[in-house]
Design a protein around this motif. Structure first.
Motif, PDB file in Angstrom:
ATOM      1  N   GLU A  99      -4.591 -11.728  -7.333  1.00 48.67           N
ATOM      2  CA  GLU A  99      -5.518 -11.402  -6.265  1.00 48.67           C
ATOM      3  C   GLU A  99      -5.929  -9.935  -6.366  1.00 48.67           C
ATOM      4  OE1 GLU A  99      -5.673 -12.915  -1.791  1.00 48.67           O
ATOM      5  OE2 GLU A  99      -4.200 -11.338  -2.060  1.00 48.67           O
ATOM      6  N   CYS A 100      -7.230  -9.694  -6.325  1.00 53.65           N
ATOM      7  CA  CYS A 100      -7.767  -8.336  -6.444  1.00 53.65           C
ATOM      8  C   CYS A 100      -8.526  -7.968  -5.176  1.00 53.65           C
ATOM      9  CB  CYS A 100      -8.729  -8.235  -7.641  1.00 53.65           C
ATOM     10  SG  CYS A 100      -7.973  -8.603  -9.227  1.00 53.65           S
ATOM     11  N   GLU A 101      -8.561  -6.675  -4.907  1.00 58.66           N
ATOM     12  CA  GLU A 101      -9.368  -6.143  -3.812  1.00 58.66           C
ATOM     13  C   GLU A 101     -10.619  -5.509  -4.397  1.00 58.66           C
ATOM     14  OE1 GLU A 101      -6.961  -3.344  -1.830  1.00 58.66           O
ATOM     15  OE2 GLU A 101      -5.360  -4.757  -1.347  1.00 58.66           O
ATOM     16  N   SER A 102     -11.713  -5.637  -3.687  1.00 62.78           N
ATOM     17  CA  SER A 102     -12.962  -5.033  -4.144  1.00 62.78           C
ATOM     18  C   SER A 102     -12.958  -3.554  -3.799  1.00 62.78           C
ATOM     19  CB  SER A 102     -14.160  -5.713  -3.486  1.00 62.78           C
ATOM     20  OG  SER A 102     -14.264  -7.042  -3.937  1.00 62.78           O
ATOM     21  N   ILE A 103     -13.087  -2.677  -4.820  1.00 59.48           N
ATOM     22  CA  ILE A 103     -13.223  -1.240  -4.631  1.00 59.48           C
ATOM     23  C   ILE A 103     -14.621  -0.871  -5.107  1.00 59.48           C
ATOM     24  CG2 ILE A 103     -12.360   1.030  -5.272  1.00 59.48           C
ATOM     25  CD1 ILE A 103      -9.647  -0.159  -5.692  1.00 59.48           C
ATOM     26  N   GLY A 104     -15.566  -0.780  -4.140  1.00 60.40           N
ATOM     27  CA  GLY A 104     -16.956  -0.648  -4.525  1.00 60.40           C
ATOM     28  C   GLY A 104     -17.385  -1.932  -5.214  1.00 60.40           C
ATOM     29  N   LYS A 105     -17.822  -1.825  -6.461  1.00 57.92           N
ATOM     30  CA  LYS A 105     -18.237  -2.998  -7.224  1.00 57.92           C
ATOM     31  C   LYS A 105     -17.201  -3.367  -8.269  1.00 57.92           C
ATOM     32  CE  LYS A 105     -23.167  -2.050  -6.537  1.00 57.92           C
ATOM     33  NZ  LYS A 105     -24.481  -1.843  -7.157  1.00 57.92           N
ATOM     34  N   LYS A 106     -15.994  -2.791  -8.197  1.00 60.74           N
ATOM     35  CA  LYS A 106     -14.958  -3.042  -9.184  1.00 60.74           C
ATOM     36  C   LYS A 106     -13.733  -3.646  -8.519  1.00 60.74           C
ATOM     37  CE  LYS A 106     -16.427   1.064 -11.736  1.00 60.74           C
ATOM     38  NZ  LYS A 106     -16.004   2.400 -12.240  1.00 60.74           N
ATOM     39  N   GLY A 400     -11.997   4.349  -0.924  1.00 55.51           N
ATOM     40  CA  GLY A 400     -12.747   3.549  -1.891  1.00 55.51           C
ATOM     41  C   GLY A 400     -12.729   2.068  -1.583  1.00 55.51           C
ATOM     42  N   ARG A 401     -12.082   1.685  -0.474  1.00 52.15           N
ATOM     43  CA  ARG A 401     -11.940   0.255  -0.197  1.00 52.15           C
ATOM     44  C   ARG A 401     -12.514  -0.167   1.149  1.00 52.15           C
ATOM     45  NH1 ARG A 401      -5.631  -0.680  -2.017  1.00 52.15           N
ATOM     46  NH2 ARG A 401      -5.747   0.422  -4.003  1.00 52.15           N
ATOM     47  N   GLU A 402     -12.784   0.765   2.034  1.00 43.43           N
ATOM     48  CA  GLU A 402     -13.299   0.427   3.351  1.00 43.43           C
ATOM     49  C   GLU A 402     -14.320   1.479   3.762  1.00 43.43           C
ATOM     50  OE1 GLU A 402     -10.583   2.398   6.651  1.00 43.43           O
ATOM     51  OE2 GLU A 402      -9.485   0.855   5.582  1.00 43.43           O
ATOM     52  N   LYS A 424     -21.574   0.447   7.502  1.00 41.59           N
ATOM     53  CA  LYS A 424     -21.299  -0.782   6.769  1.00 41.59           C
ATOM     54  C   LYS A 424     -21.004  -0.542   5.299  1.00 41.59           C
ATOM     55  CE  LYS A 424     -26.274  -1.530   6.071  1.00 41.59           C
ATOM     56  NZ  LYS A 424     -26.276  -1.169   4.646  1.00 41.59           N
ATOM     57  N   ASP A 425     -21.178   0.691   4.814  1.00 37.37           N
ATOM     58  CA  ASP A 425     -21.080   0.974   3.383  1.00 37.37           C
ATOM     59  C   ASP A 425     -19.776   1.681   3.024  1.00 37.37           C
ATOM     60  OD1 ASP A 425     -23.596  -0.112   3.027  1.00 37.37           O
ATOM     61  OD2 ASP A 425     -24.609   1.815   3.295  1.00 37.37           O
ATOM     62  N   VAL A 426     -19.149   1.222   1.941  1.00 41.90           N
ATOM     63  CA  VAL A 426     -17.956   1.886   1.414  1.00 41.90           C
ATOM     64  C   VAL A 426     -18.384   3.165   0.702  1.00 41.90           C
ATOM     65  CG1 VAL A 426     -16.023   1.680  -0.193  1.00 41.90           C
ATOM     66  CG2 VAL A 426     -16.733  -0.299   1.159  1.00 41.90           C
ATOM     67  N   PRO A 427     -17.827   4.315   1.047  1.00 40.92           N
ATOM     68  CA  PRO A 427     -18.265   5.580   0.441  1.00 40.92           C
ATOM     69  C   PRO A 427     -17.756   5.739  -0.988  1.00 40.92           C
ATOM     70  CG  PRO A 427     -16.431   5.982   1.905  1.00 40.92           C
ATOM     71  CD  PRO A 427     -16.771   4.523   2.054  1.00 40.92           C
TER      72      PRO A 427
END
Length: 528
Positions: A99-106, A400-402, A424-427
């Motif tokens: 299971e992976c978490e989305s960090i931006g587009k990665k 990088g995740r929220e 709404k955007d992750v910085p």
């Protein structure tokens, strides 16, 4: 404030790394090494496309990719290891499905860490996978050999590791004989441009050197400016709002971090594993220092340059020192969590963030003491900046995740960490203006956010097509500069309204930015 749950997906994570790359680079020299790297990257990307892989990142001679199915990742790894042998090189690879978490587009999270650590256990030609991954591909035609249980750095419990020994009952080929490998590498030469490519190549070289090619950058078409190319650093004159100089950093440099200090500008170059020292007053060719591993962050404090190595398994727990007076890399100085690379400096202290976790480490350069600051869980900080414009210095940290940034009292780090929403955007990056206001950009949302020094006022602006892929930001007293990596330009914003005042074209992908002590803006330019 209630934080949204991280986005989670199942994926197979693949890491690759070239074995003995430093020795090979020395053997070939700069031009032939770049030719080898270009061909290596082309081969890896060809196989990723063939097996449905998604490239996450590349640093120098290694790749990070993800796949929907573990069998595709294993098949791709076996194919890549075999295919690059035509170049006389060997790879080691590591794979884990989880299971992976989305960090931006990665993808990010523990699955990524496990795959990287498994790769680090490998030798030439190895395709290593976690036992859970091996179980999932039973019946897919792969044969495995047990490589034992291992404690992986930064990961709890022991992990059983398996080696892919055969594909469809055919044993995998052994690594090349050393003499054969050298013979294949000896055939690698930089490609000579054909007649059709000669003029564009010469023009591109002139642009990179900052020698030629005037381009119109104002609406009226009367102003001219330099056009920075890949693997360079460019200076923007605040009085003219135009590029004043372009300085090459070396072939395949790929600058990923930048710092100002000691009257110099410093860059960490992940592509060729070097650190560059630029003298702004002379504009001369940079001094270049070889790094022991891939440098990922730089900061100047106490007369020394501090370097993080967040991509490399053998230096994840170290911040090494470069003494400009003798150009010698010093010994390891600071223990920080594995994967740490964002770094900032000021007030006789370093601030080092941990993207794989939720920790910020303060290192006192005078007393050598360390203080750990716990950030909200699952934040994965990707940028850190120090603001000294107020009576009490502030450390700003980018999640990088929220969609959040965090405010830490630099004088009293034990005080509670304050959280501010970025909508709404992750910085992805942050800059502090001279008046203490904070500017945040989102690579994912193509947006910019402004907060006052106290964090009480929020003004959100969507840049959209005006700036596709903002990767860096720098703020002066009268302007905010944003590097637009996908649309290949640097835009200047009005800090009062957030609207775009002007644009500067770039022929590569602009990245991290800073403002030096004289108020000039510096922007790194990565590959094309």
């Amino acid at each position: 404030m209630q934080r949204p749950s991280p986005r989670r997906t199942l994926a197979a994570i693949l890491f690759t790394d070239m074995v003995n790359s430093t020795a090979i680079a020395e053997e070939l020299g700069d031009r032939r090494w770049k030719a080898l790297i270009d061909r290596h990257h082309a081969i890896v990307r060809r196989e990723l496309k063939r097996f449905g892989g998604s490239e996450g990142d590349t640093a120098g001679d290694g790749f990070f990719a993800s796949f929907r199915e573990p069998a595709s990742a294993i098949a791709c790894a076996c194919a890549v290891v075999e295919a690059v042998r035509e170049l006389g090189v060997e790879l080691r690879t590591g794979i884990h499905f989880g299971e992976c978490e989305s960090i931006g587009k990665k993808p990010g999270g523990i699955a990524v860490v496990v795959a990287a650590r498994i790769m680090a256990l490998g030798a030439a030609g190895d395709v290593l996978v976690s036992s859970t991954t091996a179980e999932l591909v039973r019946g897919a035609g792969f044969g495995f050999e047990d490589r034992g249980t291992h404690l992986l750095k930064g990961v709890e419990d022991e992990w059983r590791v398996m080696e892919v020994a055969s594909v469809e009952a055919v044993p995998r080929a052994a690594p090349l004989d050393a003499e054969e490998a050298r013979s294949r590498r000896a055939a690698i030469q930089p490609g000579a441009p054909g007649r059709r490519r000669l003029l564009p190549t010469l023009v591109a070289a002139a642009l990179v050197l900052g020698v030629a090619a005037a381009v119109f950058v104002s609406r009226g078409g009367s102003a001219t400016a330099l056009l920075p190319g890949p693997d360079t650093i460019a200076r923007i004159d605040p009085s003219t709002a135009a590029f004043a100089s372009v300085i090459p950093l070396g072939q395949h440099a790929y600058p990923v971090a930048i710092a100002s200090g000691g009257g110099k500008i410093w860059t960490a170059n992940a592509g060729n594993k070097t650190v560059s020292e630029i003298d702004p007053s002379s504009g001369a060719k940079p001094r270049v220092f070889g790094a022991p591993s891939t440098p990922t962050g730089v900061a100047f404090e106490g007369g020394r340059l501090w370097i993080t190595y967040g991509f490399s398994s053998d230096a994840l727990r170290r911040v090494d020192v470069l003494d400009p007076s003798d150009s010698v890399l010093g010994p390891a100085q600071v223990d920080v969590p594995d994967g740490s690379y964002p770094i900032a400096a000021g007030g006789d202290a370093l601030w080092i963030a941990d993207p794989l976790g939720s920790t910020l480490t303060r290192f006192d350069t005078l007393s050598q003491s360390r203080t750990s600051v716990t950030l909200p869980p699952d934040t994965g900080p990707v940028d850190v900046r120090l603001s000294q414009s107020s009576a009490s210095p502030i450390v700003w940290v980018v999640s990088g995740r929220e969609p959040s940034i965090f405010r830490v009292d630099a004088t009293h780090p034990e005080r509670p960490v304050q959280t501010f929403s970025t909508g709404k955007d992750v910085p992805s990056a942050l800059a502090v203006a001279p008046d203490g206001s904070v500017w945040v950009v989102s690579l994912e949302g193509d947006s910019v956010l402004a907060l006052s020094g106290s964090g009480t006022t929020r003004v959100h602006e969507t840049l959209g097509s005006r700036c596709d892929g903002p990767a860096g930001v720098a703020a002066t007293a009268d302007a905010v500069w944003v590097s637009c990596s996908a649309s290949r330009k640097v835009v200047r914003l009005d800090p009062a309204t957030g609207t775009v005042m002007s644009r500067l074209p770039v022929s590569g992908a602009p990245g991290p930015m800073i403002v030096d002590a004289q108020g000039a803006v510096w922007v790194t330019v990565q590959g094309s």
